[in-house]
Design an enzyme around this catalytic site. Structure first.
Site, short mmCIF file in Angstrom:
data_model
loop_
_atom_site.label_atom_id
_atom_site.label_comp_id
_atom_site.label_asym_id
_atom_site.label_seq_id
_atom_site.Cartn_x
_atom_site.Cartn_y
_atom_site.Cartn_z
N ASP A 406 -0.38 14.85 -10.79
CA ASP A 406 -0.89 13.80 -11.68
C ASP A 406 -0.32 12.44 -11.25
OD1 ASP A 406 -2.16 12.61 -13.83
OD2 ASP A 406 -0.51 13.02 -15.23
N GLU A 409 -2.34 7.87 -8.32
CA GLU A 409 -3.16 6.73 -7.82
C GLU A 409 -2.37 5.87 -6.85
OE1 GLU A 409 -2.78 7.65 -11.07
OE2 GLU A 409 -4.65 8.78 -10.96
N ASP A 486 -8.11 11.10 -17.97
CA ASP A 486 -7.91 10.94 -19.42
C ASP A 486 -9.19 10.56 -20.14
OD1 ASP A 486 -5.32 11.61 -18.92
OD2 ASP A 486 -4.57 9.55 -18.94
C1 GLC Z 1 -1.54 11.57 -17.72
C2 GLC Z 1 -2.46 12.72 -17.40
C3 GLC Z 1 -2.52 13.67 -18.57
C4 GLC Z 1 -1.11 14.13 -18.93
C5 GLC Z 1 -0.22 12.93 -19.20
C6 GLC Z 1 1.24 13.34 -19.41
O1 GLC Z 1 -2.09 10.79 -18.72
O2 GLC Z 1 -3.74 12.29 -17.04
O3 GLC Z 1 -3.35 14.76 -18.30
O4 GLC Z 1 -1.15 14.96 -20.04
O5 GLC Z 1 -0.26 12.05 -18.11
O6 GLC Z 1 1.73 13.98 -18.31
#
Ligand code: GLC
Length: 801
Positions: A406, A409, A486
């Site tokens: 995650d 970017e 998200d």
């Molecule tokens: C980001 C991710 C999400 C995750 C959050 C906390 O917003 O896109 O899926 O739950 O981080 O890690």
């Protein structure tokens, strides 16, 4: 004359034709049959060292094992220079620099009207014009009636004509139905016109923009902040051919393990092993299928990557085993930001190894993500990828088989050395070795995900790793599956998920999905139920929600909703043989799991623009209800006969395609249609997956005028891929239907019993007089060990023509 000289040379990737004049240059090559590459270097004398010899390209997108390019034939006709590859020819007007790419029959595939650049002196200061960094431009002809599909992860309809798109991976929380850019940048489009397709891929990881006939209704305008444009024109003739050629260039996705296709539960807010235990128990108590639980950032010790909080997870390895015994895998999240903390081994190693992104001044760049302060591994360098790969031993040793990458970017909430940035990320002028962030930002996640794949291959070679990513650039499909980030628990986001996932599929990313139920905001029972139905054909199926939102496990909205969700999950599990076969097909053909109708009916405008439905394979149409309170919907059925198989049982008489029909769909109903000529393999619902050698296999068959075909791929569902593809075919000849399993003469399917549910034979009877085609009727067949066919004599009249 803009171009006065040319030479045929042997470049790093095979033969090249180099053409240059006073200041500009271009290089033509033919990497693959049906593909022409044109590297454009406007103002090359000022921009490139050693003009007219030009820099070697380091691409993040191209397959590392791309074979050497094909031979080229060069001819001159006055000002025209023609460079011919295999089935594609470039015609360059050396006076103006305009060029076109012609297909095998001499038809114009793509036409470049103009291209230009800026010498470095004219280049705006990096921060001065934040959103206007363009320096290299290419204007392509955008003829009337052409549809532009793909371009990576985008909102909006499937056809992007009329949109202005930016390539700059962005952590946009929350995103909306108009947000651009999002997390994934793929500068590749399939152009559809009059039923024919070709592709344009501009392999630049630099920040780019494309104006898809918006500012100029007949031009597709590319603008890069880099010094060149590396353009690939891919021949069709169909969109599936374009996708295949694109994957031949940038790679095919690896096969997912079967368990990753099963039901998954996630939430930012499950903190401890006990929380996860309760989730698993919640599923098992209610007889809801579950194959994996995703573990969000709270498992870590102070958000330090490659650590586990001893308080929350006293014994990770034991817990992985315990969950495994219940058929559940754990998929932990991993973020790239490394906590800056003296003595923390990951930080110390990264510093010692010089693995970190630096500022323009040369200091290690320090920002803030979940860990604060945080530093960023430079995944654009191979030695850093190798270092990060080695870090995966941490999870591999604990028995983890899947990972959720995650914030890649990369997301950065703030900077210690303040610089203006575009979105919450690193500044344009941050340093990645010799490159700037402006150049490599979009490709950051590719290296991170590649490291995960390499890591599991190294430390757990016996398993088939599952890697999920939020961000990516062209080629990301070689390393990871994408989820759409998200989203929000709203009906508009449910609807948006379909064109987004299909658009990713048209961008060479066959495995993609959205968070079921919506991440941000509180979902409702009806929305969650409809979302599970719509997601029956997502490449993977994960319910995920943000911290602080209302609980959204399937049982949180009363029994009626739980029942509907259970039915949707069971439908997903019954379809697993089909979904797994489609997944395996995607690794060979690049055709996505969730297919846009455009792929199979490119000449049908209604089909090509349809983005509220999708296909699973060529013949199974999924038309979910996407609006609150709606109990029926319009469904577009392209040419052919379609049998309604709502929730996958025969549910009404065959309807003719080429029209919209109304489907009745109360809350418990998902409209599905099976096209004549198609057979789909199904199994029985199960609490979790085990093996993809289906003990119980049956086929839902819609017998068409010529018969039918279907296929099923089987293997262990995990570990090295090496299974068996079995074809089921039915050849229809008057009143005879000859059914075969496997290839003729193939003795591999010894005595396998399969059940066929035959549709499309209304009124027909077999030799014993039994009715064959009544809705719901099934035929149990044992196909002989020697691969010999079984012939049915369809006695009755009234069969579909
Ligand atoms: C980001 C991710 C999400 C995750 C959050 C906390 O917003 O896109 O899926 O739950 O981080 O890690």
């Amino acid at each position: 004359m803009r171009f006065s000289s040319f030479a045929v040379e042997s470049g790093g990737l095979g033969p090249e034709v180099r053409v240059w004049g006073e200041s500009d240059a271009l290089v033509v090559s033919a990497p693959l049959p049906g593909v022409l590459r044109v590297r454009l270097f406007p103002e090359a004398r000022a921009n490139s060292l050693g003009f007219p010899r030009l820099g070697v390209k380091r691409s993040f997108a191209l397959r590392p094992d791309l074979p050497a390019g094909l031979d080229l034939t060069v001819t001159e006709e006055g000002a025209d220079l023609r460079v011919q590859g295999d089935g594609v020819t470039l015609r360059l007007d050396r006076v103006t620099g305009a060029w076109e790419v012609l297909g095998a029959a001499g038809e114009v595939l793509e036409r470049a009207l103009a291209w230009s650049g800026e010498a470095p002196t004219q280049r705006p200061a990096l921060d001065a014009e934040r959103f206007n960094l363009r320096r290299t431009r290419l204007n392509l002809d955008a003829p009337d009636g052409a549809l532009y599909l793909g371009f990576g992860e985008r909102v909006g309809p499937l056809d992007k004509r009329g949109m202005h798109l930016t390539f700059w991976n962005t952590d946009c929380f929350p995103h909306h139905t108009e947000t651009d850019p999002l997390y994934v940048s793929v500068p590749f489009t399939t152009v559809l016109r009059g039923g024919r397709a070709h592709g344009v891929f501009v392999d630049e990881s630099w920040r780019m923009e494309v104006d898809v006939a918006r500012a100029h209704p007949h031009e597709l305008r590319w603008a890069s902040s880099g010094p060149e444009l590396d353009v690939f024109v891919l021949a069709g003739p169909g969109p599936a051919d374009v996708l295949r050629r694109y994957a031949d260039l940038t790679g095919y996705a690896p096969m997912p393990p079967l368990w990753a296709l099963g039901s998954a539960q996630s939430r930012w807010g499950y903190r401890t092993a006990d929380d996860l235990r309760a989730v698993i128990q919640g599923y098992r108590d209610r007889n809801l299928p579950l194959d994996s639980v995703y573990v969000d950032i709270d498992y870590m010790d102070a958000y330090k990557v490659w650590t586990v909080s001893g308080a929350n997870f006293p014994d990770l390895r034991a817990f992985v085993k315990e969950a495994g015994a219940q058929g559940v895998k754990l998929v932990p999240i991993v973020d790239p930001g490394v906590k800056l903390e003296a003595g923390y081994d990951v930080y110390e190693e990264a510093t010692r190894g010089d693995h970190l992104v630096r500022t323009a001044r040369g200091d290690v760049l320090v920002g803030e993500v979940w860990p604060d302060p945080a530093v960023f591994p430079d995944f654009t360098r191979p030695e850093v990828v190798a270092w990060w790969a080695d870090r995966h031993r941490f999870f591999a040793d604990a028995g983890i088989q899947g990972q959720w990458n995650d914030m890649n970017e990369p997301a950065c909430f703030s900077l210690r050395q303040p610089r203006e940035t575009e979105g919450k990320t690193l500044p344009y002028d941050a340093r990645h070795g010799t490159r700037t962030h402006l150049e490599v930002h979009n490709a950051y996640a590719n290296g991170m995900s590649e490291a995960s794949r390499l890591g599991y291959a190294k430390f757990s070679p016996q398993i088939r790793p599952w890697v999920l990513t939020r961000a990516g650039y062209a080629g990301i499909q070689r390393h990871a599956t994408v989820w759409t980030g998200d989203n929000t628990a709203t009906w508009s986001h449910l609807a948006l998920s379909l064109p987004m996932i299909q658009g990713l599929g048209l961008s060479g990313i066959p495995f993609a999905a959205a968070d079921v139920g919506g991440f941000a905001g509180d979902t409702t029972g009806e929305l969650l139920a409809r979302w599970y139905q719509a997601a029956v054909g997502y490449a993977f199926l994960r319910n995920h929600a943000a911290l602080g939102t209302a609980d959204q496990e399937p049982w949180r909205f009363g029994e009626a909703v739980t029942d509907v969700i259970r039915a949707a999950l069971e439908l997903r599990y019954r379809l697993l043989p089909h979904l797994y076969t489609l997944s395996q097909g995607a690794t060979r053909t690049a055709l996505p799991v969730m297919r846009p109708l455009a792929l199979h009916w490119p000449a049908d405008e209604d089909a090509a623009r349809e983005d509220t439905q999708y296909l699973l394979g060529e013949g199974l149409m999924v038309a979910p209800v996407l609006r609150a309170g709606h109990r029926r919907r319009l469904v577009y059925l392209p040419a052919g006969d379609w049998a309604p198989v709502f929730n996958l049982s025969p549910s009404g008489p065959v309807v003719a395609g080429g029209q919209h029909v109304v489907a009745d769909a109360p809350l418990d109903t998902l409209p599905l249609y099976l096209r004549a000529g198609t057979a789909v393999p199904v199994t029985e619902a199960a609490p979790h997956t085990t093996s993809a050698r289906w003990a119980a296999l049956s086929w839902l068959v819609h017998v068409g005028p010529q018969g039918f075909t279907g296929e099923v791929f089987e293997d262990d569902g995990d570990g090295p891929v090496g299974g068996r593809l079995t074809r089921l075919t039915g050849e229809r000849d008057g009143t005879r239907l000859t059914i075969r399993q496997g290839a003729p003469g193939d003795a591999g399917e010894a005595g396998r019993e399969v059940t066929l549910h035959l549709l499309g034979l209304e009124g027909a009877r077999d030799a014993q007089g039994a009715e064959l085609g009544r809705a719901g009727s099934a035929l149990r067949l044992t196909l002989p060990a020697d691969g010999q066919p079984v012939t049915l004599h369809l006695g009755g009249a009234g069969t579909t023509p």
